[in-house]
Write a protein that holds these residues in place. Structure first.
Motif, PDB file in Angstrom:
ATOM      1  N   ARG A  14      62.819  28.349   3.448  1.00 54.55           N
ATOM      2  CA  ARG A  14      64.078  27.606   3.509  1.00 54.55           C
ATOM      3  C   ARG A  14      64.624  27.607   4.931  1.00 54.55           C
ATOM      4  NH1 ARG A  14      67.306  25.477   0.087  1.00 54.55           N
ATOM      5  NH2 ARG A  14      66.269  26.385  -1.693  1.00 54.55           N
ATOM      6  N   VAL A  15      64.962  26.418   5.440  1.00 56.32           N
ATOM      7  CA  VAL A  15      65.570  26.306   6.763  1.00 56.32           C
ATOM      8  C   VAL A  15      66.972  25.725   6.681  1.00 56.32           C
ATOM      9  CG1 VAL A  15      63.419  26.181   8.066  1.00 56.32           C
ATOM     10  CG2 VAL A  15      64.466  24.078   7.232  1.00 56.32           C
ATOM     11  N   TYR A  16      67.303  25.072   5.572  1.00 50.12           N
ATOM     12  CA  TYR A  16      68.643  24.525   5.355  1.00 50.12           C
ATOM     13  C   TYR A  16      69.265  25.239   4.160  1.00 50.12           C
ATOM     14  CZ  TYR A  16      67.814  20.530   8.434  1.00 50.12           C
ATOM     15  OH  TYR A  16      67.571  19.736   9.512  1.00 50.12           O
ATOM     16  N   ASN A  17      70.458  25.768   4.332  1.00 52.47           N
ATOM     17  CA  ASN A  17      71.196  26.364   3.230  1.00 52.47           C
ATOM     18  C   ASN A  17      72.417  25.505   2.962  1.00 52.47           C
ATOM     19  OD1 ASN A  17      69.661  28.755   2.677  1.00 52.47           O
ATOM     20  ND2 ASN A  17      70.335  29.500   4.662  1.00 52.47           N
ATOM     21  N   LEU A  18      72.503  24.980   1.762  1.00 52.39           N
ATOM     22  CA  LEU A  18      73.609  24.111   1.391  1.00 52.39           C
ATOM     23  C   LEU A  18      74.546  24.836   0.439  1.00 52.39           C
ATOM     24  CD1 LEU A  18      71.594  20.847   0.744  1.00 52.39           C
ATOM     25  CD2 LEU A  18      72.907  21.447   2.782  1.00 52.39           C
ATOM     26  N   PRO A  19      75.840  24.477   0.466  1.00 49.23           N
ATOM     27  CA  PRO A  19      76.775  25.092  -0.481  1.00 49.23           C
ATOM     28  C   PRO A  19      76.368  24.780  -1.916  1.00 49.23           C
ATOM     29  CG  PRO A  19      77.941  23.766   1.158  1.00 49.23           C
ATOM     30  CD  PRO A  19      76.474  23.506   1.337  1.00 49.23           C
ATOM     31  N   LYS A  20      76.774  25.626  -2.842  1.00 46.65           N
ATOM     32  CA  LYS A  20      76.440  25.409  -4.248  1.00 46.65           C
ATOM     33  C   LYS A  20      77.071  24.138  -4.796  1.00 46.65           C
ATOM     34  CE  LYS A  20      75.857  30.260  -5.134  1.00 46.65           C
ATOM     35  NZ  LYS A  20      74.934  30.979  -5.721  1.00 46.65           N
ATOM     36  N   THR A  21      78.080  23.625  -4.119  1.00 48.89           N
ATOM     37  CA  THR A  21      78.754  22.398  -4.568  1.00 48.89           C
ATOM     38  C   THR A  21      77.977  21.141  -4.194  1.00 48.89           C
ATOM     39  OG1 THR A  21      80.044  22.343  -2.521  1.00 48.89           O
ATOM     40  CG2 THR A  21      81.053  23.436  -4.426  1.00 48.89           C
ATOM     41  N   VAL A  22      76.904  21.297  -3.450  1.00 50.22           N
ATOM     42  CA  VAL A  22      76.126  20.146  -3.009  1.00 50.22           C
ATOM     43  C   VAL A  22      74.820  20.070  -3.793  1.00 50.22           C
ATOM     44  CG1 VAL A  22      74.902  19.097  -1.066  1.00 50.22           C
ATOM     45  CG2 VAL A  22      77.100  20.231  -0.696  1.00 50.22           C
ATOM     46  N   ASP A  23      74.562  18.902  -4.359  1.00 55.83           N
ATOM     47  CA  ASP A  23      73.319  18.643  -5.067  1.00 55.83           C
ATOM     48  C   ASP A  23      72.563  17.615  -4.234  1.00 55.83           C
ATOM     49  OD1 ASP A  23      71.310  18.465  -6.949  1.00 55.83           O
ATOM     50  OD2 ASP A  23      72.401  17.056  -8.201  1.00 55.83           O
ATOM     51  N   PHE A  24      71.744  18.083  -3.317  1.00 54.74           N
ATOM     52  CA  PHE A  24      71.116  17.207  -2.337  1.00 54.74           C
ATOM     53  C   PHE A  24      69.749  16.728  -2.793  1.00 54.74           C
ATOM     54  CE2 PHE A  24      68.444  16.315   1.306  1.00 54.74           C
ATOM     55  CZ  PHE A  24      69.238  15.414   1.980  1.00 54.74           C
ATOM     56  N   SER A  25      69.506  15.457  -2.540  1.00 54.56           N
ATOM     57  CA  SER A  25      68.202  14.874  -2.787  1.00 54.56           C
ATOM     58  C   SER A  25      67.875  13.953  -1.616  1.00 54.56           C
ATOM     59  CB  SER A  25      68.228  14.067  -4.082  1.00 54.56           C
ATOM     60  OG  SER A  25      67.085  13.247  -4.157  1.00 54.56           O
TER      61      SER A  25
END
Length: 81
Positions: A14-25
């Motif tokens: 993993r190189v990007y950590n996103l907040p739990k509020t983000v559902d990224f695609s």
């Protein structure tokens, strides 16, 4: 690409950590806006490993969405619950 050709599993790091509020695609970037992977991840074909290339701060994402005419609707990236 070599691992895919050999049908070997990719040892993801993993190189990007996103907040739990983000559902990224990547679907929005790749399919809807027709943005190449390199726009966000740099020259991936020339690298042995991907690294953090761009900020994932919401304001930065929205600027890029504007530039490529992708939607900035909240529920595109944020869970509507």
């Amino acid at each position: 690409a070599d691992l895919a050709k050999q049908r070997q599993p990719v040892p993801w790091v993993r190189v990007y950590n996103l907040p739990k509020t983000v559902d990224f695609s990547n679907e929005v970037q790749y399919k809807q806006a027709a943005v190449d992977c390199a726009a966000c991840h740099g020259p991936v074909a020339e690298r042995e490993a991907i690294r953090l290339e761009k900020s994932t701060a919401m304001a930065e994402c929205m600027k890029c969405h504007d530039r490529y005419k992708a939607s900035n609707k909240c529920d595109l990236c944020h869970d509507s619950h």
